[in-house]
Design a protein around this motif. Sequence first.
Motif, mmCIF file in Angstrom:
data_model
loop_
_atom_site.group_PDB
_atom_site.id
_atom_site.type_symbol
_atom_site.label_atom_id
_atom_site.label_comp_id
_atom_site.label_asym_id
_atom_site.label_seq_id
_atom_site.Cartn_x
_atom_site.Cartn_y
_atom_site.Cartn_z
ATOM 1 N N ASN A 370 0.817 -1.211 0.000
ATOM 2 C CA ASN A 370 0.000 0.000 0.000
ATOM 3 C C ASN A 370 0.853 1.264 0.000
ATOM 4 O O ASN A 370 0.382 2.342 -0.382
ATOM 5 C CB ASN A 370 -0.925 -0.008 1.220
ATOM 6 C CG ASN A 370 -1.929 1.119 1.176
ATOM 7 O OD1 ASN A 370 -2.552 1.378 0.148
ATOM 8 N ND2 ASN A 370 -2.096 1.809 2.292
ATOM 9 N N GLU A 371 2.112 1.139 0.415
ATOM 10 C CA GLU A 371 3.004 2.290 0.444
ATOM 11 C C GLU A 371 3.555 2.618 -0.949
ATOM 12 O O GLU A 371 4.140 3.684 -1.130
ATOM 13 C CB GLU A 371 4.174 2.023 1.399
ATOM 14 C CG GLU A 371 3.734 1.746 2.838
ATOM 15 C CD GLU A 371 4.912 1.337 3.713
ATOM 16 O OE1 GLU A 371 6.041 1.292 3.177
ATOM 17 O OE2 GLU A 371 4.696 1.076 4.907
ATOM 18 N N TYR A 372 3.372 1.711 -1.907
ATOM 19 C CA TYR A 372 3.914 1.912 -3.239
ATOM 20 C C TYR A 372 2.779 2.176 -4.230
ATOM 21 O O TYR A 372 1.620 1.842 -3.974
ATOM 22 C CB TYR A 372 4.703 0.674 -3.683
ATOM 23 C CG TYR A 372 5.897 0.366 -2.813
ATOM 24 C CD1 TYR A 372 7.119 0.976 -3.050
ATOM 25 C CD2 TYR A 372 5.797 -0.517 -1.746
ATOM 26 C CE1 TYR A 372 8.224 0.709 -2.252
ATOM 27 C CE2 TYR A 372 6.897 -0.793 -0.927
ATOM 28 C CZ TYR A 372 8.101 -0.174 -1.201
ATOM 29 O OH TYR A 372 9.181 -0.440 -0.399
ATOM 30 N N PRO A 373 3.097 2.756 -5.388
ATOM 31 C CA PRO A 373 2.065 2.987 -6.405
ATOM 32 C C PRO A 373 1.393 1.695 -6.824
ATOM 33 O O PRO A 373 1.977 0.610 -6.754
ATOM 34 C CB PRO A 373 2.861 3.624 -7.571
ATOM 35 C CG PRO A 373 4.046 4.245 -6.907
ATOM 36 C CD PRO A 373 4.404 3.353 -5.751
ATOM 37 N N ILE A 374 0.141 1.816 -7.278
ATOM 38 C CA ILE A 374 -0.676 0.645 -7.600
ATOM 39 C C ILE A 374 -0.066 -0.171 -8.738
ATOM 40 O O ILE A 374 -0.303 -1.379 -8.836
ATOM 41 C CB ILE A 374 -2.109 1.091 -7.977
ATOM 42 C CG1 ILE A 374 -3.049 -0.108 -8.097
ATOM 43 C CG2 ILE A 374 -2.098 1.906 -9.263
ATOM 44 C CD1 ILE A 374 -3.246 -0.831 -6.796
ATOM 45 N N VAL A 422 -3.533 -8.079 -4.039
ATOM 46 C CA VAL A 422 -3.724 -6.919 -4.909
ATOM 47 C C VAL A 422 -5.136 -6.363 -4.764
ATOM 48 O O VAL A 422 -5.331 -5.137 -4.742
ATOM 49 C CB VAL A 422 -3.427 -7.297 -6.378
ATOM 50 C CG1 VAL A 422 -3.798 -6.160 -7.321
ATOM 51 C CG2 VAL A 422 -1.961 -7.642 -6.539
ATOM 52 N N ALA A 423 -6.140 -7.245 -4.656
ATOM 53 C CA ALA A 423 -7.508 -6.770 -4.470
ATOM 54 C C ALA A 423 -7.632 -5.974 -3.175
ATOM 55 O O ALA A 423 -8.292 -4.919 -3.135
ATOM 56 C CB ALA A 423 -8.469 -7.956 -4.470
ATOM 57 N N LYS A 424 -7.011 -6.460 -2.093
ATOM 58 C CA LYS A 424 -7.053 -5.721 -0.832
ATOM 59 C C LYS A 424 -6.331 -4.380 -0.948
ATOM 60 O O LYS A 424 -6.781 -3.370 -0.385
ATOM 61 C CB LYS A 424 -6.432 -6.555 0.286
ATOM 62 C CG LYS A 424 -7.268 -7.747 0.725
ATOM 63 C CD LYS A 424 -6.922 -8.210 2.122
ATOM 64 C CE LYS A 424 -7.302 -7.203 3.158
ATOM 65 N NZ LYS A 424 -7.091 -7.686 4.540
ATOM 66 N N VAL A 425 -5.221 -4.369 -1.674
ATOM 67 C CA VAL A 425 -4.497 -3.101 -1.869
ATOM 68 C C VAL A 425 -5.369 -2.103 -2.625
ATOM 69 O O VAL A 425 -5.451 -0.923 -2.266
ATOM 70 C CB VAL A 425 -3.175 -3.354 -2.631
ATOM 71 C CG1 VAL A 425 -2.540 -2.033 -3.047
ATOM 72 C CG2 VAL A 425 -2.207 -4.139 -1.763
ATOM 73 N N VAL A 426 -6.046 -2.586 -3.675
ATOM 74 C CA VAL A 426 -6.916 -1.696 -4.461
ATOM 75 C C VAL A 426 -8.042 -1.156 -3.600
ATOM 76 O O VAL A 426 -8.345 0.050 -3.617
ATOM 77 C CB VAL A 426 -7.474 -2.451 -5.686
ATOM 78 C CG1 VAL A 426 -8.544 -1.620 -6.388
ATOM 79 C CG2 VAL A 426 -6.359 -2.776 -6.659
ATOM 80 N N VAL A 427 -8.698 -2.045 -2.819
ATOM 81 C CA VAL A 427 -9.792 -1.604 -1.950
ATOM 82 C C VAL A 427 -9.291 -0.622 -0.902
ATOM 83 O O VAL A 427 -9.930 0.415 -0.628
ATOM 84 C CB VAL A 427 -10.462 -2.825 -1.281
ATOM 85 C CG1 VAL A 427 -11.477 -2.377 -0.232
ATOM 86 C CG2 VAL A 427 -11.140 -3.690 -2.329
ATOM 87 N N LEU A 428 -8.139 -0.934 -0.308
ATOM 88 C CA LEU A 428 -7.580 -0.065 0.725
ATOM 89 C C LEU A 428 -7.246 1.317 0.155
ATOM 90 O O LEU A 428 -7.577 2.341 0.765
ATOM 91 C CB LEU A 428 -6.325 -0.718 1.314
ATOM 92 C CG LEU A 428 -5.699 -0.038 2.548
ATOM 93 C CD1 LEU A 428 -6.695 -0.008 3.695
ATOM 94 C CD2 LEU A 428 -4.433 -0.774 2.976
ATOM 95 N N LYS A 429 -6.616 1.343 -1.004
ATOM 96 C CA LYS A 429 -6.293 2.631 -1.614
ATOM 97 C C LYS A 429 -7.557 3.372 -2.033
ATOM 98 O O LYS A 429 -7.634 4.608 -1.911
ATOM 99 C CB LYS A 429 -5.393 2.411 -2.838
ATOM 100 C CG LYS A 429 -3.939 2.101 -2.505
ATOM 101 C CD LYS A 429 -3.107 1.959 -3.764
ATOM 102 C CE LYS A 429 -1.632 1.810 -3.437
ATOM 103 N NZ LYS A 429 -1.071 3.075 -2.943
ATOM 104 N N TYR A 430 -8.559 2.627 -2.520
ATOM 105 C CA TYR A 430 -9.793 3.282 -2.950
ATOM 106 C C TYR A 430 -10.536 3.891 -1.769
ATOM 107 O O TYR A 430 -11.044 5.015 -1.855
ATOM 108 C CB TYR A 430 -10.687 2.266 -3.670
ATOM 109 C CG TYR A 430 -12.018 2.833 -4.118
ATOM 110 C CD1 TYR A 430 -12.096 3.619 -5.268
ATOM 111 C CD2 TYR A 430 -13.178 2.597 -3.385
ATOM 112 C CE1 TYR A 430 -13.300 4.145 -5.679
ATOM 113 C CE2 TYR A 430 -14.391 3.129 -3.786
ATOM 114 C CZ TYR A 430 -14.455 3.905 -4.946
ATOM 115 O OH TYR A 430 -15.657 4.430 -5.332
ATOM 116 N N LYS A 432 -9.281 4.997 0.934
ATOM 117 C CA LYS A 432 -8.548 6.158 1.411
ATOM 118 C C LYS A 432 -8.451 7.257 0.358
ATOM 119 O O LYS A 432 -7.845 8.302 0.615
ATOM 120 C CB LYS A 432 -7.129 5.738 1.828
ATOM 121 C CG LYS A 432 -7.096 4.856 3.069
ATOM 122 C CD LYS A 432 -5.654 4.559 3.458
ATOM 123 C CE LYS A 432 -5.590 3.719 4.736
ATOM 124 N NZ LYS A 432 -4.190 3.435 5.132
ATOM 125 N N GLY A 433 -9.050 7.006 -0.813
ATOM 126 C CA GLY A 433 -8.985 7.996 -1.876
ATOM 127 C C GLY A 433 -7.602 8.154 -2.475
ATOM 128 O O GLY A 433 -7.258 9.212 -3.000
#
Length: 793
Positions: A370-374, A422-430, A432-433
């Motif tokens: 999550n600390e890195y770009p998607i 990756v799905a969790k990273v996408v949801v987490l980033k989404y 948090k905007g």
Amino acid sequence: MDTKSKNIREENVLTDSKIRKNKFDNKESYEDMVRDFRRMKLARTLVLIFLTMAIALTVISGRDFIQNKHVFKDASMYNWSFLGDDIDEFTRKVLAFGELYKTEAYVKDPNNITVEELNIARDWANEQTDREYEERVKELYQRDTSDWDENRWKKEQDNIRQEIIKESGYDDEALKKMIVEQKTVDYTRNKNYLDSQQNLKYIVYDRANNIWMSNYEGSKEGIALLQGNSGYFAEHHISGNSKQSYIYIDGEKMTPKDLEKANIHRYNGSYYDDLTIKYTLEDEYYGNHNSTFQPQGDLDIYIAIPRQMDLAVGDNIYNGSADFEKAQNITSMQLWGFIGGVILIIILLGVLKKMKYKGTYLDDVTNKLNEYPIEFSIIGLIVLFVIRAMMYQHYWMNNYRNTLNYKNVILWVMALAGLYVVAKVVVLKYNKGQLLKDSYLVKFYEYVQICLEKKSFGRKLFLILAIYVCGLVVGGFLFIVAFAEVGLIIAICGAIIATILFIFTATRDLAYLNKITKVAKDISEGRTSQDIPEKRKGALRDLAHSINNMKEGLRTSIANETKSEKMKTELITNVSHDLKTPLTSIINYVDLLKRCDVQPEEAKAYVEVLDKKSQRLKILIDDLFEASKAASGAMQLTFTRVEIVALLRQTLGEAEGRIEKANLDFKLSVPKEKLYISADGRKIWRVFENLISNIIKYSLEGTRVYINVTEYDGKVYITMKNISSYELNFDPEEITERFKRGEESRHTEGSGLGLAIAKNIVHLHGGEFNIDIDGDLFKSTVIFDVDNGEAQS
């Protein structure tokens, strides 16, 4: 300080044995909580891995079963995956035998040679003639033919061809004789092959010649008997170009739909797709000639295979039947694997739902990604699926599939785990905007927009690069098209000149940019004497001019900032001093009111409140004053040789009442030998007091607090660990700032200066002060140099 506190200090009541007596029943220790949490986290991670394996097992088994489910129909044994190829080959040989050979007497009669066979022989003879003709014409060119005209050439060539035809003897009678000889040999070979088949039976009836051919019993009764004893029975009725076929499996006539369900794609409706004859004319003297043609006779062909239980051992039909039975067993296992996988998925989902904690070690990977770009996560997932596709092991037996093995399961687990992360990273980033906030694609788009801004260096460089590339490609292409080889030379020379100009221009501008960067760095480090030369026009000159103008502003800003900081420090000191005088008066008068018999009772309550708030204000102002002195370095220190463990025990003894009230169990671990440091004893006592007060205020009730004192490599380490009563969701670096409190609700008393004061005091003593957070564990560490001699005042 009261008598009780003195007695506690004198008798060392808070020794290790005393602290260990303060236990609370039905309360988990910190170590137990940590161990339980780690066990639960590990258990949940393992369950998640098993769930992924179950999903992989379900996917692989399901895909294999869907591909192989047709094997549950007994008719599938006769498709091309198992026996179909052998049936096709045998049927074509039977057809060729019935069309061309029939009986030995029929083969030896030249009148039975078909037009197709004779045409094939003629084509073969013409090939031989043409080959000989070409050789003799080559010899003709070696003669002296300088006086020959075109008619002479044509006449000589015709004579050569007539001589070859006369010499070869390839007339129709000779060809028929050769065909009879060849067909006699082929008849014997093909009949022996057909008669030797153990599990493939045939009956052929030639209606035009009333001839029966069979390796079973050639009669109408034989046909009925053969069909009754067969698991597979096919009849093909051929009359000229008309062909009709019917298939029977275990005595039941198969419809086109039944054939499709059994995956028998060799048939289209009631017609046989490819019922043709391959005829080979061979001769040891003249080579061979192959041709394929449609049958023209009136034939009834019957092909049969015994039931599976009656098959004879040893040929391809029996082996194919064994493979089919093996495929049925494996497909059954695949079905049970799919069902078992689904059941296991449901059970594991239920287990995950009942687990108290939701954390897994995969969440640590998610938090890190999550600390890195998607793009990092997406590229990693693509790599995993590419690896899965490249290393995936396929086992195919014709159209039968079996891919369930441990390597494929591991590959699927890797891919599914990557997809989950990756799905969790996408949801987490989404949530948090931040899904596209740090995306490289978005940044690249922004960079392009910035580069194309008017009057910018990036726009200039981008245009130069675009002109260079377009000039090389388009200009070079036009020159080559227009001037061919000369254009290619011009294009190469132009490319060389353009490259030299581009390199020179880019190097000049980059050198100027590096000079600007160097001077800007010097200015940022306080060296403001050097000016940047302002050359030419454009964005770089404007940048140099702006940086030169910033120089004077930077000097003024630094001076103002220094003056502002000094004024703020003086303001805090002065305000603290000014507040202490009226506050002292308030406290004195409140004390006088408390001594008097004030009526009514409400007045007493008001006085109590006034007293409490005044004392609170006094503590706040004292902390503010202390923080101001510590931050500014104005705090006066008197260094003596201090025994650190004794000072720590004294601080604990004074806080015994508050410790018992907070329902905490302190565990003290200290070395047997005494440890000394060179310090101001009162200030170090203040550090311990602030840390212990912080623990009492914010620890979870009924938990243990661990205080360890150790000595290593000339330094003494004092470590305090406690379990927080609220979520520690702040940066450890922030909590030591002035007025910063970890409990944002501010329900507990505190000025937010305690840890800041402690940190500054420690630093004034040349020590280190560190804060660490691990889940709900709050850990503070104070480090001092050990004093092995007498301290100087």
